[in-house]
Write a protein that holds these residues in place. Structure first.
Motif, PDB file in Angstrom:
ATOM      1  N   HIS A   1       0.790  -1.233   0.127  1.00 51.06           N
ATOM      2  CA  HIS A   1      -0.012   0.026  -0.037  1.00 51.06           C
ATOM      3  C   HIS A   1       0.848   1.298   0.012  1.00 51.06           C
ATOM      4  O   HIS A   1       0.383   2.315  -0.491  1.00 51.06           O
ATOM      5  N   ARG A   2       2.061   1.244   0.736  1.00 52.28           N
ATOM      6  CA  ARG A   2       2.746   2.422   0.734  1.00 52.28           C
ATOM      7  C   ARG A   2       3.442   2.847  -0.452  1.00 52.28           C
ATOM      8  O   ARG A   2       3.614   3.974  -0.981  1.00 52.28           O
TER       9      ARG A   2
ATOM     10  N   GLU B   1       0.492   4.198  -2.918  1.00 54.91           N
ATOM     11  CA  GLU B   1       0.348   5.772  -2.738  1.00 54.91           C
ATOM     12  C   GLU B   1       1.431   6.518  -3.173  1.00 54.91           C
ATOM     13  O   GLU B   1       1.156   7.692  -3.733  1.00 54.91           O
TER      14      GLU B   1
ATOM     15  N   LYS C   1       0.803   5.893  -7.345  1.00 56.45           N
ATOM     16  CA  LYS C   1      -0.596   5.845  -8.017  1.00 56.45           C
ATOM     17  C   LYS C   1      -0.676   7.078  -9.106  1.00 56.45           C
ATOM     18  O   LYS C   1      -1.683   7.049 -10.001  1.00 56.45           O
ATOM     19  N   HIS C   2      -0.137   8.102  -8.983  1.00 58.03           N
ATOM     20  CA  HIS C   2      -0.096   9.237  -9.652  1.00 58.03           C
ATOM     21  C   HIS C   2       0.563   9.142 -10.849  1.00 58.03           C
ATOM     22  O   HIS C   2       0.483   9.838 -11.912  1.00 58.03           O
TER      23      HIS C   2
END
Length: 376
Positions: free
Chosen positions: A152-153, A156, A159-160
Motif C-alpha cells: 500500500h505504501r 500511494e 498511483k499518480h
C-alpha cells in the motif's frame, strides 16, 4: 491465459523464494512462461543458458555475455540473444511482465500483447542501484498497460504515475506454513540451540538493522537469536557476533517450516531507512500462518494493517523489542489471537492474488482487442 508470458526480473529464480516465484509459477500452470534473469558474464561466446524448472515448468533463461572489453555493445548483445529466444521457441503472442525496469534497455523493441509492471519494491532506494534505474522505470511506466505494486505504501507513492495501477500486498501460502504450528523435526543445525529462540528469515542486507540485532542479543544473553538467509550487499564482518547469535545461512524454501516450528517468537529487525520505506515483507503473513508471535520495527505496511489490528507487535528500539518479547513468551493463552490471525489470513492468498492479477491482465487484452476492431 493462453498467451506466453515473458518475465524480466532482477532476482535469480533460484535465489530466495519470494513474490516473483509465487506468482510466476502460478502463471506457468496455464501458460508457457519464460523467466529472463539479468545477464551474467561467461568465458565462452554470448549464449543463452536455459533450464526448465522441474517443479513449475518455468523456462529460466539467463543471457550469458562473453567477458572482455565490449564498450557500448551490452544492449545490442542482449537484444540479439532475446531475439534468438523468440525465434527458438516461436514466441509471437506474448505478455511482457517486468520486475526489472533496467530490462527496458534491451526490450523496448518487443511487441507484447500487454506490458505489465509488477513493482514489488522501490529499487532506486536500494544499495548499489544504478543511476539509470529511475529513467528506465519512468519509461516502463509510460509504456505499461497495467501496473501492480507490492504494498500500500508503494501504491500511494506511485498511483499518480499511471492510470491503471493496483495494490497487491504480500500474500501467503497458508497451507505451506501451517504445519509449523506443530512440533516438526528439528533441523540438525538448530536442534542443539537452547530456548527461548527468536528467529528471522530473509535476505540480510542494508534493510537489516545490525545495531538493533546487536543490542537485543546483548540485553538478553540467555536468549538465542537465529538468522536464516543470505548476506548480500553488506560486509559479513559487520554483523554482530555473540554466543547467542546464530547465522544458519540460506535454506531451501521447503525447509523453512521446520525451522520456524522451533522458534518461540519471530522478529523483523528492519532498519528504518530509504530502502525499507516502501517494503511489504512477505514474511509477515508467513510468520503468522506458522502460528508465531511477531515483532517488527515500524515498517508502514507492517503497522498497517498488522500492527493496528494487534496481530503483530511494533517496537521502536531494542528495549521495546525485548519488552514485547517477554510479554509474548509469558503469554500461554494465544487462542483468541490465533483466531484473529486466521480470520485475517483467510482473506489473502497467493492463489487469490494471482487470480485477481490474471483477471486484470485478461481485461487489458480484451479492451485492446476491442480497440483494434473499432480501428478496422
Amino acid at each position: 491465459m493462453t498467451n506466453d508470458l515473458i518475465c524480466f526480473s532482477h532476482l535469480r529464480w533460484n535465489f530466495v523464494y519470494q513474490r516473483p516465484q509465487h506468482l510466476i509459477s502460478r502463471f506457468a500452470e496455464t501458460a508457457r512462461v519464460f523467466y529472463i534473469e539479468e545477464p551474467r558474464n561467461t568465458a565462452i561466446p554470448d549464449t543463452l543458458h536455459i533450464q526448465i524448472d522441474p517443479a513449475t515448468g518455468v523456462h529460466v533463461v539467463t543471457p550469458e555475455l562473453e567477458e572482455g572489453e565490449w564498450p557500448g555493445t551490452f544492449t545490442q548483445r542482449v537484444k540479439k540473444l532475446l531475439d534468438q529466444l523468440m525465434e527458438m521457441y516461436h514466441i509471437s503472442d506474448f505478455i511482457s511482465w517486468y520486475y526489472a525496469p533496467m530490462a527496458m534497455a534491451y526490450t523496448a523493441h518487443l511487441k507484447p500483447k500487454a506490458m505489465i509492471y509488477d513493482c514489488m519494491d522501490e529499487l532506486s532506494a536500494f544499495k548499489f542501484a544504478p543511476p539509470e534505474l529511475i529513467h528506465f522505470e519512468r519509461l516502463l511506466l509510460s509504456k505499461a498497460d497495467l501496473v501492480f505494486t507490492g504494498g500500500h505504501r508503494l501504491f500511494e507513492a506511485k498511483k499518480h504515475l499511471h492510470n491503471n495501477i493496483h495494490a497487491f500486498p504480500s500474500a501467503i501460502d497458508k497451507n505451506f506454513f501451517f504445519p509449523a504450528r506443530t512440533k516438526l523435526t528439528e533441523p540438525p543445525d538448530q536442534y542443539h540451540i537452547p530456548h527461548p529462540r527468536l528467529g528471522f528469515f530473509g535476505v540480510i542486507d542494508e534493510r537489516f538493522d545490525i545495531e538493533l540485532a546487536r543490542e537485543m542479543a546483548a540485553l538478553k544473553p540467555g536468549w538465542q537469536f537465529i538468522f536464516i538467509g543470505p548476506v548480500v550487499k553488506i560486509n559479513p564482518a559487520d554483523l554482530p557476533v555473540a554466543d547467542n547469535i546464530h547465522y544458519l545461512g540460506m535454506k531451501n524454501y521447503k525447509e523453512l517450516p521446520s525451522y520456524i516450528s522451533g522458534w518461540d517468537v519471530c522478529i523483523m529487525p528492519f532498519a528504518i531507512n530509504a530502502s525499507t520505506e516502501f517494503i511489504s515483507p512477505t514474511k509477515t503473513p508467513e510468520f503468522l500462518a506458522a502460528g508465531k508471535r511477531v515483532i517488527s520495527t515500524k515498517i508502514h505496511d507492517v503497522v498497517y494493517p498488522y500492527g493496528e489490528k494487534g496481530l503483530v507487535g511494533i517496537a521502536q528500539d531494542a528495549e521495546s523489542f525485548i519488552r514485547i518479547a517477554e510479554k509474548y513468551l509469558d503469554d500461554k493463552n494465544t487462542g483468541q489471537w490465533l483466531n484473529e490471525v486466521d480470520e485475517f489470513l483467510s482473506g489473502i492468498s497467493w492463489d487469490k492474488t494471482w487470480h485477481d492479477m490474471e483477471s486484470k491482465v485478461c481485461e487489458v487484452i480484451r479492451m485492446q482487442k476491442e480497440a483494434e476492431k473499432q480501428l478496422k
